[in-house]
Motif scaffolding. Structure first.
Motif, mmCIF file in Angstrom:
data_model
loop_
_atom_site.group_PDB
_atom_site.id
_atom_site.type_symbol
_atom_site.label_atom_id
_atom_site.label_comp_id
_atom_site.label_asym_id
_atom_site.label_seq_id
_atom_site.Cartn_x
_atom_site.Cartn_y
_atom_site.Cartn_z
ATOM 1 N N GLN A 106 -3.650 -11.568 -2.294
ATOM 2 C CA GLN A 106 -2.306 -11.575 -2.527
ATOM 3 C C GLN A 106 -2.080 -11.308 -4.106
ATOM 4 O O GLN A 106 -1.014 -10.266 -4.310
ATOM 5 C CB GLN A 106 -1.599 -12.786 -2.275
ATOM 6 C CG GLN A 106 -0.117 -12.825 -2.637
ATOM 7 C CD GLN A 106 0.736 -11.815 -1.689
ATOM 8 O OE1 GLN A 106 0.507 -11.625 -0.663
ATOM 9 N NE2 GLN A 106 1.862 -11.306 -2.312
ATOM 10 N N ASN B 293 -2.788 1.253 -1.894
ATOM 11 C CA ASN B 293 -2.921 0.217 -0.950
ATOM 12 C C ASN B 293 -4.211 0.534 -0.045
ATOM 13 O O ASN B 293 -4.920 -0.469 0.111
ATOM 14 C CB ASN B 293 -1.729 -0.046 -0.023
ATOM 15 C CG ASN B 293 -0.763 -0.825 -0.530
ATOM 16 O OD1 ASN B 293 -0.649 -1.993 -0.562
ATOM 17 N ND2 ASN B 293 0.201 -0.191 -1.128
ATOM 18 N N THR C 46 2.531 -3.915 3.142
ATOM 19 C CA THR C 46 1.714 -5.260 3.577
ATOM 20 C C THR C 46 0.652 -4.852 4.571
ATOM 21 O O THR C 46 -0.448 -5.306 4.272
ATOM 22 C CB THR C 46 2.601 -6.308 3.883
ATOM 23 O OG1 THR C 46 3.649 -6.419 2.776
ATOM 24 C CG2 THR C 46 1.798 -7.645 3.849
ATOM 25 N N SER D 102 -3.407 -5.219 4.391
ATOM 26 C CA SER D 102 -4.187 -6.327 4.828
ATOM 27 C C SER D 102 -5.065 -5.867 6.258
ATOM 28 O O SER D 102 -5.722 -6.697 6.635
ATOM 29 C CB SER D 102 -3.278 -7.311 5.362
ATOM 30 O OG SER D 102 -2.195 -6.918 6.258
#
Length: 365
Positions: free
Chosen positions: A62, A145, A356, A360
């Motif tokens: 995170q 990302n 997100t 992940s």
């Protein structure tokens, strides 16, 4: 009593042996039970340690995720937007047209032609700036990302986390820099074709609209959205991907292997893998939906801002000729204040969730 003593004399040896066996069995049972309990306790301790390690990993993921976003916002995006702004100003300079119109008196066919060119170019510049800023901000966030996920795998493996199940080849600094530098592809190579196609969409939507036509915020909003919809729907599905990334015949081979979940991609370098994953994401239907939401959110804000700048004139309606000046000014504002509009994009719940999930979603199999 005599009978008991007789029984004892006759069977003493058997009783002692039996008692010894039973006693030994009890002792062995106790030892086994104690050993089993120690194993159970050890397994529980290892499970707690693993859970603690995984929780620590998630917390660090995170923190790392937030750091990646910060890098995109403070370093990559400002550079890309500055370069984009200079390229658009260079390619769509309306200074000559506006100066020529100011010098001309009365009505003439040339003046009407210049006004028509200014009308199309003003909207083209604003829509181009709006689309490019929105799509590049999404593209760069996909990049950082994906890169952050790859870089974090090695850190996660160092924790011995159960979340990581395979070895990952490290990404060297040159591949990282080359990968992030690809965000300049639109400004360096994709601009001419992009301008041509957005200008064609703007000309088609504006065809028949006169300078005396009254524009209010609703008409302005609909006009911009029609141009975007026309551009996005023209050509092959996801044709706009090729404005953001280089089109290479090799990608076809790699994309086919990637889409078939091939465990061994044909001679893929780490840079190619990063680019392939990025192209796969931005070519997806999910990304297309996110892009539409982001574009609409930016258009909504732009129209509200233009309405506020007009002092209320745009709310009640004003001639298109007067609107053009504000439309022309909006292009540089979109890129000069890009952080404001990018934050609006990121505030869309679906956009936040999308990125997100990209970070992940560790496909390590």
């Amino acid at each position: 009593m005599l009978s008991l003593r007789g029984f004892w004399r006759r069977h003493r040896r058997k009783v002692l042996v039996t008692t010894g066996v039973l006693g030994g069995g009890y002792v062995l049972y106790k030892l086994y039970n104690a050993h089993r309990q120690r194993l159970t306790d050890l397994e529980a301790e290892l499970a707690r340690e693993q859970e603690s390690s995984d929780e620590l990993l998630k917390a660090k993921m995170q923190a790392h995720f937030e750091n990646i976003q910060s890098i995109a916002d403070t370093t990559t995006l400002p550079h890309v937007m500055h370069y984009l702004s200079s390229r658009i100003a260079e390619e769509l300079d309306t200074t000559y047209i506006t100066e020529r119109l100011m010098q001309m008196k009365g009505k003439s066919p040339e003046k009407l032609e210049l006004w028509d060119r200014l009308k199309v170019l003003s909207f083209t510049r604003m829509v181009l700036s709006l689309w490019s800023m929105t799509m590049l901000s999404l593209y760069i966030r996909v990049q950082v990302n994906i890169l952050g996920r790859h870089l974090y795998i090695d850190t996660a493996r160092g924790f011995g986390s159960s979340l990581i199940v395979e070895d990952a080849e490290l990404i060297d600094r040159d591949d990282q820099q080359k990968f992030l530098a690809s965000s300049d592809y639109l400004s360096s190579y994709g601009m001419p074709a992009l301008i041509s196609n957005i200008q064609a969409a703007a000309a088609e939507v504006l065809n028949g609209k006169q300078l005396t036509d009254r524009f209010n915020t609703t008409v302005l909003h609909d006009t911009i959205m029609q141009m975007l919809d026309k551009f996005m729907s023209t050509g092959s599905p996801h044709h706009w991907v090729n404005y953001l990334m280089p089109e290479d015949a090799r990608w076809v081979e790699l994309a086919t292997a990637f889409s078939n979940d091939s465990t061994v991609l044909p001679d893929v370098t780490k840079f190619e893998q990063l680019m392939l994953e990025t192209r796969s994401v931005i070519s997806s239907g999910e990304f297309g939906s996110i892009a539409e939401m982001a574009l609409r959110a930016v258009v909504d804000t732009v129209v509200v801002d233009m309405g506020a700048q007009s002092g209320g004139d745009l709310a009640s309606g004003t001639p298109l000729a007067k609107v053009l000046a504000r439309v022309a000014q909006m292009g540089p504002i979109l890129l000069g204040e890009s952080s404001k509009f990018i934050q609006i994009i990121l505030n869309v719940p679906e956009v936040e969730l999308f990125f997100t999930l990209i970070y992940s979603h560790m496909q390590i199999s």
